[in-house]
Design a protein around this motif. Structure first.
Motif: not given
Length: 173
Positions: A59-64, A92-98, A161-173
């Motif tokens: 969580a500290d290194s990847a925000s997930t 509420k795991p993760g961040t609200i924005e992502l 899977h997340l390390d290889k493929e996930w790119q943070p994209v801010k979620q629209e509300e």
């Protein structure tokens, strides 16, 4: 006659008021007590501490954030899916924005488990991938009573899977 009409209006409005203010749901689950919340006693303390440390570092290194919930039962005859969504919303795991959290819900007494994924991760952790993780990596280990190994295998596969493929994209509300 007027008195009777007034009485019916009062009774009707009080019934409507009571129905409008009743609680939506009395279902509550215990709070998260770290990244691994073992309310069933499934894991030994050392295994739980190891997983907590691994997930905290990730969580500290990847925000997930990946949360593991191990419970004895479901509340109020909820389905596994309903319970997973409810716990995900409460913890509420993760961040609200992502919206990049993962919940691994395990009910050993019922012999069921589920991965609940935040919307921000759904393109990487698809239903098919989650099914593969549970069916091919976790279930065989759980069948051999290697609960720590099954959970660890799931966590490692999710991270891969997340390390290889996930790119943070801010979620629209």
């Amino acid at each position: 006659m007027v008195l009777r009409t007034i009485l019916w209006i009062l009774i009707g409005s009080s019934v409507m008021f009571c129905q409008a203010h009743k609680p939506v749901s009395l279902t509550t689950y215990p709070p998260a007590i770290g990244y691994v919340s073992d309310y069933s006693g499934l894991l030994e303390d050392a295994a739980s501490a190891e997983l907590n440390s691994l997930l905290s570092g990730y969580a500290d290194s990847a925000s997930t954030q990946i949360f593991i919930a191990i419970l004895d039962s479901l509340e109020n005859d909820q389905s596994l899916n309903e319970a997973a969504v409810r716990i995900f919303e409460e913890w509420k795991p993760g961040t609200i924005e992502l919206n990049n959290g993962v919940l691994f819900l395990i009910l050993p007494r019922l012999r069921v488990m589920r991965l609940e994924i935040g919307y921000g991760l759904e393109k990487v952790l698809t239903d098919k991938r989650c099914g593969f993780i549970l069916d091919s990596l976790v279930t065989p280990r759980f069948s051999e009573k290697d609960f720590h190994g099954g959970i660890l295998a799931a966590v490692q596969q999710i991270k891969t899977h997340l390390d290889k493929e996930w790119q943070p994209v801010k979620q629209e509300e």
